[in-house]
Write a protein that holds these residues in place. Structure first.
Motif, PDB file in Angstrom:
ATOM      1  N   LYS A 182      12.983  19.323  45.182  1.00 27.76           N
ATOM      2  CA  LYS A 182      11.780  18.341  44.908  1.00 27.76           C
ATOM      3  C   LYS A 182      11.597  17.607  46.134  1.00 27.76           C
ATOM      4  CE  LYS A 182      12.868  16.527  40.413  1.00 27.76           C
ATOM      5  NZ  LYS A 182      13.193  15.580  39.539  1.00 27.76           N
ATOM      6  N   GLY A 183      10.307  17.455  46.317  1.00 25.82           N
ATOM      7  CA  GLY A 183       9.669  17.122  47.849  1.00 25.82           C
ATOM      8  C   GLY A 183       9.069  17.830  48.362  1.00 25.82           C
ATOM      9  N   ASN A 184       8.747  17.743  49.692  1.00 25.29           N
ATOM     10  CA  ASN A 184       7.571  18.327  50.472  1.00 25.29           C
ATOM     11  C   ASN A 184       8.122  19.746  50.598  1.00 25.29           C
ATOM     12  OD1 ASN A 184       5.812  19.349  52.338  1.00 25.29           O
ATOM     13  ND2 ASN A 184       6.066  17.765  53.666  1.00 25.29           N
ATOM     14  N   LEU A 185       7.469  20.762  49.950  1.00 30.31           N
ATOM     15  CA  LEU A 185       7.900  21.967  50.118  1.00 30.31           C
ATOM     16  C   LEU A 185       7.645  22.821  51.525  1.00 30.31           C
ATOM     17  CD1 LEU A 185       7.329  23.352  46.523  1.00 30.31           C
ATOM     18  CD2 LEU A 185       9.471  22.392  47.501  1.00 30.31           C
ATOM     19  N   LYS A 186       7.084  22.040  52.397  1.00 36.26           N
ATOM     20  CA  LYS A 186       6.836  22.501  53.877  1.00 36.26           C
ATOM     21  C   LYS A 186       7.946  22.364  54.598  1.00 36.26           C
ATOM     22  CE  LYS A 186       1.791  21.843  53.774  1.00 36.26           C
ATOM     23  NZ  LYS A 186       0.766  21.235  54.283  1.00 36.26           N
ATOM     24  N   HIS A 226      17.239  25.271  48.541  1.00 32.69           N
ATOM     25  CA  HIS A 226      18.654  25.746  48.715  1.00 32.69           C
ATOM     26  C   HIS A 226      18.470  27.221  48.060  1.00 32.69           C
ATOM     27  CE1 HIS A 226      18.287  24.715  44.412  1.00 32.69           C
ATOM     28  NE2 HIS A 226      19.416  25.381  43.900  1.00 32.69           N
ATOM     29  N   THR A 227      19.452  27.724  48.670  1.00 27.32           N
ATOM     30  CA  THR A 227      19.586  29.295  48.362  1.00 27.32           C
ATOM     31  C   THR A 227      20.853  29.753  47.402  1.00 27.32           C
ATOM     32  OG1 THR A 227      21.264  29.523  50.257  1.00 27.32           O
ATOM     33  CG2 THR A 227      18.875  29.906  50.769  1.00 27.32           C
ATOM     34  N   ILE A 228      20.626  30.675  46.673  1.00 34.42           N
ATOM     35  CA  ILE A 228      21.698  31.017  46.036  1.00 34.42           C
ATOM     36  C   ILE A 228      21.630  32.693  46.256  1.00 34.42           C
ATOM     37  CG2 ILE A 228      21.325  29.628  44.055  1.00 34.42           C
ATOM     38  CD1 ILE A 228      20.055  31.966  42.419  1.00 34.42           C
ATOM     39  N   SER A 229      23.068  33.056  46.139  1.00 31.05           N
ATOM     40  CA  SER A 229      23.336  34.559  46.405  1.00 31.05           C
ATOM     41  C   SER A 229      23.757  35.218  45.106  1.00 31.05           C
ATOM     42  CB  SER A 229      24.562  34.847  47.363  1.00 31.05           C
ATOM     43  OG  SER A 229      24.270  34.188  48.674  1.00 31.05           O
ATOM     44  N   LEU A 230      22.916  36.211  44.741  1.00 35.78           N
ATOM     45  CA  LEU A 230      23.285  37.113  43.335  1.00 35.78           C
ATOM     46  C   LEU A 230      24.221  38.391  43.954  1.00 35.78           C
ATOM     47  CD1 LEU A 230      19.750  36.893  41.875  1.00 35.78           C
ATOM     48  CD2 LEU A 230      21.850  35.269  41.695  1.00 35.78           C
TER      49      LEU A 230
END
Length: 136
Positions: free
Chosen positions: A101-105, A111-115
């Motif tokens: 949530k929040g300013n996507l700039k 956050h990242t995920i690794s598959l």
């Protein structure tokens, strides 16, 4: 339709290593070999609905593969254990950024995920199950 999907996945152009199934004869480390029961237990514990890694193999596909898939995973996992060399697709992850949530700039609002590959998850889970009693 499932056969068409499976055919498309396995002919998608990944470099295939024909030597992956050439397992050297067992050495004195045979007592440390991965057991079929370990693979079977791990495959049955894979959670449904999880996203695929770079190889596009789902947990459901591994479970639906039956005895032949268990046997191939057993063969490959024991080769990894003997040689210490992991198949290249098993070492690669698909990294995805997800917005918070929040300013996507701002980068901090992601956050990242690794598959990782599901067959790799099977091998890692076997190792985890073996090392967990030692760690406790």
């Amino acid at each position: 339709m499932d056969r068409i999907l499976l055919g498309a996945i396995y002919t998608c152009g990944h470099n295939k290593d024909p030597n992956v199934l050439n397992v050297p004869p067992s050495s004195t480390n045979a007592r440390h070999s991965i057991l079929r029961a370990e693979i079977l237990e791990t495959v049955s514990s894979l959670k449904p609905g999880k996203s695929t890694g770079i190889d596009n193999i789902t947990g459901e596909m591994i479970q639906a593969g039956g005895e032949a898939t268990i046997d191939m995973l057993l063969l490959i996992c024991n080769k990894i254990l003997q040689t210490g060399v992991w198949p290249k697709p098993w070492t690669q992850s698909l990294v995805i950024t997800l917005p918070k949530k929040g300013n996507l700039k701002l980068c901090q609002n992601y956050h990242t995920i690794s598959l990782i590959s599901h067959p790799s998850k099977v091998m890692l889970k076997v190792f985890l199950n073996r090392f967990k009693p030692e760690a406790e």
